[in-house]
Design a protein around this motif. Structure first.
Motif, PDB file in Angstrom:
ATOM      1  N   VAL A   1       0.844  -1.191   0.000  1.00 15.31           N
ATOM      2  CA  VAL A   1       0.000   0.000   0.000  1.00 15.31           C
ATOM      3  C   VAL A   1       0.878   1.239   0.000  1.00 15.31           C
ATOM      4  CG1 VAL A   1      -1.731   1.309   1.286  1.00 15.31           C
ATOM      5  CG2 VAL A   1      -1.896  -1.185   1.155  1.00 15.31           C
ATOM      6  N   GLN A   2       1.925   1.241   0.807  1.00 13.00           N
ATOM      7  CA  GLN A   2       2.831   2.384   0.855  1.00 13.00           C
ATOM      8  C   GLN A   2       3.467   2.642  -0.499  1.00 13.00           C
ATOM      9  OE1 GLN A   2       5.552   1.788   4.128  1.00 13.00           O
ATOM     10  NE2 GLN A   2       3.852   1.375   5.532  1.00 13.00           N
ATOM     11  N   ASP A   3       3.796   1.585  -1.237  1.00 12.81           N
ATOM     12  CA  ASP A   3       4.370   1.744  -2.575  1.00 12.81           C
ATOM     13  C   ASP A   3       3.376   2.413  -3.518  1.00 12.81           C
ATOM     14  OD1 ASP A   3       6.549   1.266  -4.452  1.00 12.81           O
ATOM     15  OD2 ASP A   3       5.179  -0.176  -5.390  1.00 12.81           O
ATOM     16  N   VAL A   4       2.110   1.996  -3.470  1.00 11.45           N
ATOM     17  CA  VAL A   4       1.080   2.623  -4.309  1.00 11.45           C
ATOM     18  C   VAL A   4       0.911   4.091  -3.927  1.00 11.45           C
ATOM     19  CG1 VAL A   4      -1.403   2.644  -4.843  1.00 11.45           C
ATOM     20  CG2 VAL A   4      -0.148   0.477  -4.803  1.00 11.45           C
ATOM     21  N   VAL A   5       0.857   4.369  -2.638  1.00  7.79           N
ATOM     22  CA  VAL A   5       0.716   5.747  -2.167  1.00  7.79           C
ATOM     23  C   VAL A   5       1.901   6.584  -2.624  1.00  7.79           C
ATOM     24  CG1 VAL A   5       0.677   7.214  -0.104  1.00  7.79           C
ATOM     25  CG2 VAL A   5      -0.756   5.164  -0.204  1.00  7.79           C
ATOM     26  N   LEU A   6       3.111   6.069  -2.467  1.00  4.58           N
ATOM     27  CA  LEU A   6       4.312   6.804  -2.827  1.00  4.58           C
ATOM     28  C   LEU A   6       4.372   7.102  -4.320  1.00  4.58           C
ATOM     29  CD1 LEU A   6       6.917   8.012  -1.718  1.00  4.58           C
ATOM     30  CD2 LEU A   6       8.014   5.801  -2.120  1.00  4.58           C
ATOM     31  N   ASN A   7       3.797   6.222  -5.125  1.00  9.92           N
ATOM     32  CA  ASN A   7       3.818   6.423  -6.576  1.00  9.92           C
ATOM     33  C   ASN A   7       2.616   7.198  -7.101  1.00  9.92           C
ATOM     34  OD1 ASN A   7       6.332   5.183  -7.527  1.00  9.92           O
ATOM     35  ND2 ASN A   7       5.514   3.432  -6.419  1.00  9.92           N
ATOM     36  N   THR A   8       1.791   7.712  -6.208  1.00 10.82           N
ATOM     37  CA  THR A   8       0.696   8.594  -6.593  1.00 10.82           C
ATOM     38  C   THR A   8       1.293   9.935  -6.997  1.00 10.82           C
ATOM     39  OG1 THR A   8      -0.799   7.513  -5.047  1.00 10.82           O
ATOM     40  CG2 THR A   8      -1.417   9.731  -5.776  1.00 10.82           C
ATOM     41  N   PRO A   9       0.862  10.519  -8.115  1.00 15.02           N
ATOM     42  CA  PRO A   9       1.422  11.814  -8.525  1.00 15.02           C
ATOM     43  C   PRO A   9       1.345  12.848  -7.404  1.00 15.02           C
ATOM     44  CG  PRO A   9       0.059  10.909 -10.281  1.00 15.02           C
ATOM     45  CD  PRO A   9      -0.133  10.018  -9.070  1.00 15.02           C
ATOM     46  N   GLY A  10       2.485  13.459  -7.113  1.00 18.68           N
ATOM     47  CA  GLY A  10       2.566  14.506  -6.101  1.00 18.68           C
ATOM     48  C   GLY A  10       2.917  14.021  -4.710  1.00 18.68           C
ATOM     49  N   ALA A  11       2.859  12.710  -4.474  1.00 22.69           N
ATOM     50  CA  ALA A  11       3.097  12.182  -3.126  1.00 22.69           C
ATOM     51  C   ALA A  11       4.540  12.408  -2.669  1.00 22.69           C
ATOM     52  CB  ALA A  11       2.755  10.699  -3.062  1.00 22.69           C
ATOM     53  N   ARG A  12       5.492  12.173  -3.547  1.00 21.77           N
ATOM     54  CA  ARG A  12       6.903  12.353  -3.169  1.00 21.77           C
ATOM     55  C   ARG A  12       7.184  13.804  -2.818  1.00 21.77           C
ATOM     56  NH1 ARG A  12       9.935   7.689  -4.688  1.00 21.77           N
ATOM     57  NH2 ARG A  12       8.659   6.315  -5.958  1.00 21.77           N
ATOM     58  N   GLU A  13       6.643  14.708  -3.619  1.00 24.50           N
ATOM     59  CA  GLU A  13       6.841  16.135  -3.361  1.00 24.50           C
ATOM     60  C   GLU A  13       6.186  16.542  -2.038  1.00 24.50           C
ATOM     61  OE1 GLU A  13       7.131  15.347  -7.713  1.00 24.50           O
ATOM     62  OE2 GLU A  13       5.678  14.816  -6.181  1.00 24.50           O
ATOM     63  N   LEU A  14       5.013  15.991  -1.763  1.00 21.78           N
ATOM     64  CA  LEU A  14       4.327  16.272  -0.507  1.00 21.78           C
ATOM     65  C   LEU A  14       5.154  15.782   0.677  1.00 21.78           C
ATOM     66  CD1 LEU A  14       1.890  17.257   1.118  1.00 21.78           C
ATOM     67  CD2 LEU A  14       0.823  15.028   0.697  1.00 21.78           C
ATOM     68  N   LEU A  15       5.689  14.581   0.586  1.00 23.71           N
ATOM     69  CA  LEU A  15       6.505  14.036   1.673  1.00 23.71           C
ATOM     70  C   LEU A  15       7.735  14.897   1.937  1.00 23.71           C
ATOM     71  CD1 LEU A  15       6.387  10.204   1.006  1.00 23.71           C
ATOM     72  CD2 LEU A  15       5.546  11.398   3.008  1.00 23.71           C
ATOM     73  N   VAL A  16       8.431  15.281   0.883  1.00 21.17           N
ATOM     74  CA  VAL A  16       9.621  16.118   1.039  1.00 21.17           C
ATOM     75  C   VAL A  16       9.233  17.462   1.640  1.00 21.17           C
ATOM     76  CG1 VAL A  16      11.439  17.357  -0.207  1.00 21.17           C
ATOM     77  CG2 VAL A  16      10.956  14.968  -0.750  1.00 21.17           C
ATOM     78  N   GLY A  17       8.139  18.051   1.151  1.00 17.24           N
ATOM     79  CA  GLY A  17       7.686  19.336   1.673  1.00 17.24           C
ATOM     80  C   GLY A  17       7.327  19.269   3.148  1.00 17.24           C
ATOM     81  N   LEU A  18       6.620  18.223   3.553  1.00 19.41           N
ATOM     82  CA  LEU A  18       6.257  18.065   4.969  1.00 19.41           C
ATOM     83  C   LEU A  18       7.499  17.831   5.837  1.00 19.41           C
ATOM     84  CD1 LEU A  18       3.041  15.880   4.679  1.00 19.41           C
ATOM     85  CD2 LEU A  18       3.177  18.245   5.500  1.00 19.41           C
ATOM     86  N   ALA A  19       8.412  17.019   5.338  1.00 22.40           N
ATOM     87  CA  ALA A  19       9.634  16.749   6.104  1.00 22.40           C
ATOM     88  C   ALA A  19      10.478  18.013   6.223  1.00 22.40           C
ATOM     89  CB  ALA A  19      10.423  15.621   5.446  1.00 22.40           C
ATOM     90  N   ASP A  20      10.617  18.765   5.129  1.00 18.14           N
ATOM     91  CA  ASP A  20      11.372  20.020   5.169  1.00 18.14           C
ATOM     92  C   ASP A  20      10.712  21.019   6.116  1.00 18.14           C
ATOM     93  OD1 ASP A  20      13.189  18.996   3.357  1.00 18.14           O
ATOM     94  OD2 ASP A  20      12.405  20.145   1.645  1.00 18.14           O
TER      95      ASP A  20
END
Length: 98
Positions: free
Chosen positions: A15-34
């Motif tokens: 499930v995490q792999d599907v979520v991570l490959n959703t358009p915009g998810a990687r950018e959202l994660l980096v933005g939240l972490a930053d």
């Protein structure tokens, strides 16, 4: 949501792999972490979605992993991951699940 993961939850790596490959998810994660790294950044981050079993819990786990990789102490609390999924499979006129 991909049919093969419907009955899983966001704690599952598939499930995490599907979520991570959703358009915009990687950018959202980096933005939240930053954002959390800022001196006046948040002490808590809440993530929600319609049911809380797939996207919200998966994204939360991915964010926690990223923050831990950055040396942060992270406590995760899932409020809805244990609940049944919101949308059930559609049933056709023959009674078979679609």
């Amino acid at each position: 949501m991909a049919r093969d993961i419907r009955d899983l939850d966001g704690l599952n790596p598939r499930v995490q792999d599907v979520v991570l490959n959703t358009p915009g998810a990687r950018e959202l994660l980096v933005g939240l972490a930053d954002y959390s790294d800022l001196p006046a950044g948040p002490r808590r981050i809440a993530i929600g979605c319609a049911g809380g079993r797939h996207r919200a819990s998966g994204l939360t786990e991915l964010l926690a992993r990223e923050l831990r990789a950055r040396g942060r102490q992270v406590d995760v609390e899932h409020l809805h991951v244990h609940l049944p999924r919101v949308l059930k499979a559609a049933v056709t006129s023959t009674g078979a699940s679609a």
